[in-house]
Design a protein around this motif. Sequence first.
Motif, mmCIF file in Angstrom:
data_model
loop_
_atom_site.group_PDB
_atom_site.id
_atom_site.type_symbol
_atom_site.label_atom_id
_atom_site.label_comp_id
_atom_site.label_asym_id
_atom_site.label_seq_id
_atom_site.Cartn_x
_atom_site.Cartn_y
_atom_site.Cartn_z
ATOM 1 N N ARG A 87 27.654 17.270 36.240
ATOM 2 C CA ARG A 87 26.699 18.372 36.233
ATOM 3 C C ARG A 87 26.051 18.564 34.868
ATOM 4 O O ARG A 87 25.493 19.611 34.582
ATOM 5 N N LEU A 88 26.143 17.555 34.028
ATOM 6 C CA LEU A 88 25.568 17.633 32.696
ATOM 7 C C LEU A 88 24.083 17.977 32.767
ATOM 8 O O LEU A 88 23.301 17.296 33.410
ATOM 9 N N GLY A 89 23.717 19.077 32.123
ATOM 10 C CA GLY A 89 22.316 19.447 32.033
ATOM 11 C C GLY A 89 21.807 20.312 33.159
ATOM 12 O O GLY A 89 20.647 20.721 33.146
ATOM 13 N N GLU A 90 22.624 20.606 34.147
ATOM 14 C CA GLU A 90 22.154 21.432 35.259
ATOM 15 C C GLU A 90 22.046 22.896 34.873
ATOM 16 O O GLU A 90 21.294 23.645 35.480
ATOM 17 N N ARG A 91 22.807 23.334 33.873
ATOM 18 C CA ARG A 91 22.814 24.745 33.511
ATOM 19 C C ARG A 91 22.628 24.895 32.006
ATOM 20 O O ARG A 91 22.999 24.022 31.227
ATOM 21 N N SER A 92 22.083 26.044 31.608
ATOM 22 C CA SER A 92 21.971 26.359 30.190
ATOM 23 C C SER A 92 23.346 26.709 29.643
ATOM 24 O O SER A 92 24.307 26.905 30.384
ATOM 25 N N ALA A 93 23.440 26.799 28.310
ATOM 26 C CA ALA A 93 24.710 27.170 27.690
ATOM 27 C C ALA A 93 25.143 28.554 28.148
ATOM 28 O O ALA A 93 26.326 28.809 28.367
ATOM 29 N N GLY A 94 24.174 29.464 28.306
ATOM 30 C CA GLY A 94 24.503 30.811 28.763
ATOM 31 C C GLY A 94 25.077 30.815 30.164
ATOM 32 O O GLY A 94 26.061 31.511 30.446
ATOM 33 N N ALA A 95 24.467 30.037 31.053
ATOM 34 C CA ALA A 95 24.969 29.965 32.424
ATOM 35 C C ALA A 95 26.345 29.319 32.467
ATOM 36 O O ALA A 95 27.220 29.724 33.232
ATOM 37 N N SER A 96 26.551 28.301 31.641
ATOM 38 C CA SER A 96 27.860 27.649 31.580
ATOM 39 C C SER A 96 28.928 28.627 31.091
ATOM 40 O O SER A 96 30.025 28.689 31.658
ATOM 41 N N LEU A 97 28.609 29.389 30.055
ATOM 42 C CA LEU A 97 29.566 30.369 29.542
ATOM 43 C C LEU A 97 29.863 31.428 30.596
ATOM 44 O O LEU A 97 31.016 31.848 30.770
ATOM 45 N N TRP A 98 28.835 31.872 31.300
ATOM 46 C CA TRP A 98 29.031 32.867 32.358
ATOM 47 C C TRP A 98 30.021 32.369 33.407
ATOM 48 O O TRP A 98 30.938 33.082 33.816
ATOM 49 N N ALA A 169 28.570 28.357 21.545
ATOM 50 C CA ALA A 169 27.702 28.503 20.374
ATOM 51 C C ALA A 169 27.312 27.124 19.855
ATOM 52 O O ALA A 169 26.167 26.910 19.431
ATOM 53 N N GLY A 170 28.246 26.175 19.901
ATOM 54 C CA GLY A 170 27.921 24.811 19.517
ATOM 55 C C GLY A 170 26.930 24.171 20.462
ATOM 56 O O GLY A 170 26.045 23.415 20.033
ATOM 57 N N LEU A 171 27.025 24.461 21.758
ATOM 58 C CA LEU A 171 26.059 23.917 22.721
ATOM 59 C C LEU A 171 24.639 24.400 22.439
ATOM 60 O O LEU A 171 23.669 23.698 22.717
ATOM 61 N N LEU A 172 24.519 25.601 21.884
ATOM 62 C CA LEU A 172 23.193 26.144 21.585
ATOM 63 C C LEU A 172 22.468 25.354 20.504
ATOM 64 O O LEU A 172 21.246 25.485 20.355
ATOM 65 N N THR A 173 23.189 24.542 19.720
ATOM 66 C CA THR A 173 22.529 23.727 18.703
ATOM 67 C C THR A 173 21.668 22.642 19.328
ATOM 68 O O THR A 173 20.788 22.092 18.659
ATOM 69 N N GLY A 178 25.605 18.754 16.477
ATOM 70 C CA GLY A 178 25.694 20.184 16.190
ATOM 71 C C GLY A 178 26.911 20.820 16.833
ATOM 72 O O GLY A 178 27.586 21.660 16.225
ATOM 73 N N LEU A 179 27.217 20.401 18.078
ATOM 74 C CA LEU A 179 28.389 20.942 18.771
ATOM 75 C C LEU A 179 29.658 20.663 17.988
ATOM 76 O O LEU A 179 30.455 21.574 17.723
ATOM 77 N N TRP A 180 29.860 19.422 17.594
ATOM 78 C CA TRP A 180 31.103 19.074 16.908
ATOM 79 C C TRP A 180 31.116 19.560 15.471
ATOM 80 O O TRP A 180 32.197 19.740 14.891
ATOM 81 N N ARG A 377 14.105 29.552 34.986
ATOM 82 C CA ARG A 377 13.476 28.471 35.738
ATOM 83 C C ARG A 377 13.163 27.267 34.859
ATOM 84 O O ARG A 377 13.025 26.154 35.356
ATOM 85 N N ARG A 378 13.008 27.514 33.556
ATOM 86 C CA ARG A 378 12.708 26.384 32.677
ATOM 87 C C ARG A 378 13.903 25.435 32.645
ATOM 88 O O ARG A 378 15.053 25.849 32.774
ATOM 89 N N ALA A 379 13.642 24.173 32.465
ATOM 90 C CA ALA A 379 14.700 23.168 32.451
ATOM 91 C C ALA A 379 15.582 23.359 31.227
ATOM 92 O O ALA A 379 15.078 23.537 30.123
ATOM 93 N N PRO A 380 16.885 23.347 31.398
ATOM 94 C CA PRO A 380 17.784 23.537 30.257
ATOM 95 C C PRO A 380 17.843 22.290 29.381
ATOM 96 O O PRO A 380 17.571 21.181 29.826
ATOM 97 N N ARG A 381 18.234 22.506 28.138
ATOM 98 C CA ARG A 381 18.448 21.385 27.238
ATOM 99 C C ARG A 381 19.779 20.724 27.585
ATOM 100 O O ARG A 381 20.758 21.379 27.907
ATOM 101 N N VAL A 382 19.796 19.410 27.504
ATOM 102 C CA VAL A 382 20.990 18.648 27.831
ATOM 103 C C VAL A 382 21.716 18.278 26.550
ATOM 104 O O VAL A 382 21.111 17.806 25.601
#
Length: 396
Positions: A87-98, A169-173, A178-180, A377-382
């Motif tokens: 599911r890589l890239g299907e959701r934003s970092a915010g949605a993943s955290l939720w 927070a690292g995913l937001l980079t 940036g994550l690591w 609706r905008r495509a999330p960053r992968v």
Amino acid sequence: MSQASQQPLPPRAAATRLSTHCLHGVRAVGALLVVLAHLTGPRGFEGKVFGGPGAFDALHDATVGVGVDVFLTLSGFLLVLTAAGPRLGERSAGASLWRRLVRVLPLYWLATTGVLAIHLLLPGAVNSSQEQPPDVLASYLLLPQQGLPLLLVGWTLTHVVGFYLVFHAGLLTGSARGLWTVLGAWAAVVTAAAVAVLLAPPGAAGPWLVALGSPHNLQPLLGAALAQALLAGWRRRGGLALVTGAVLLLALTGARLLPVPGTTSGAYRLLGVTTAVLLLLYGLLALEQSHRRRTPRPLLPVAASSYSLYLVHVPLVGALAVVAGRLPLPTATPVRVGVVLLVLLACLGLARLVHRFVEQPLVAALTERLPAALARRRAPRVVDVTTAEAPARRVR
């Protein structure tokens, strides 16, 4: 379609496919070890009900804390699998955290409320062995406090949720580098806090500093690093890793039974037990890729309801200890063993019911009604965490 979106995945990304059926068994065993730790020992169910030397004292001394180490290590491991899996890239970092928080917090709050009710109805049934009374607000918010929270295992969720926040927070980079980098900075902060706690006068370090400097904060990070390595294709010598991890864990168990001083400390568990757990995880998963070994079927229901079991066994064991303590039970070893096993079965049964009728519907309802801000609706960053140089790209 943008040029970036047309770029193929990096060659090593093909290694992201990972068979993880053995993790069901690891989750089940970890949860059972946590339950057994609270059923046995002088402060557990057996000690409170029967007193004196227990039938399971050796088992308790050898395995206490190991289940928590497995739980914390797996939390980071599974988070990376979620971020870099199919599911890589299907959701934003915010949605993943939720989604992660929804799987952890609502059921924890319900269980905490149940413990609060027991605390009010049966004084002394909740954390009776602790000097500090639980802070109700801090317990619900998973904030550090002087003693233990209302729900005994809630202190572990403080570290888990803290790692979730840092990881996302690292995913937001927007990049694996940036994550690591964020995760590396987190490890440095935890290490600095641990040194500060060691240098502080006895009792001077407050609960926040103690929680921040706890070695348990590094266990999810080590689990995440292991998942990173496996997803990047490091899967050789699984048998050697499995044997080494088993031998190390047995040696650590023997050291506890001798007993060797300091073998239950956080640093010892991080350097010893967590290392053994990581080796066992790596060995099991590396071998599964080639041999397709599967978790024994009896462990699958335990694995499915492992989080419910992790939470609900504490109030159930506490309540049953109060009730059983008022009964004229013989103290013979067969009686002790039989009663403890019956309580274990009761915990497993209640966990299955809670998982089926509370946890699953609750998680499904909350994840289907994501806030509009998290369902952009905008495509999330992968973020491809399988390679250090993988560029961020947009999914159309």
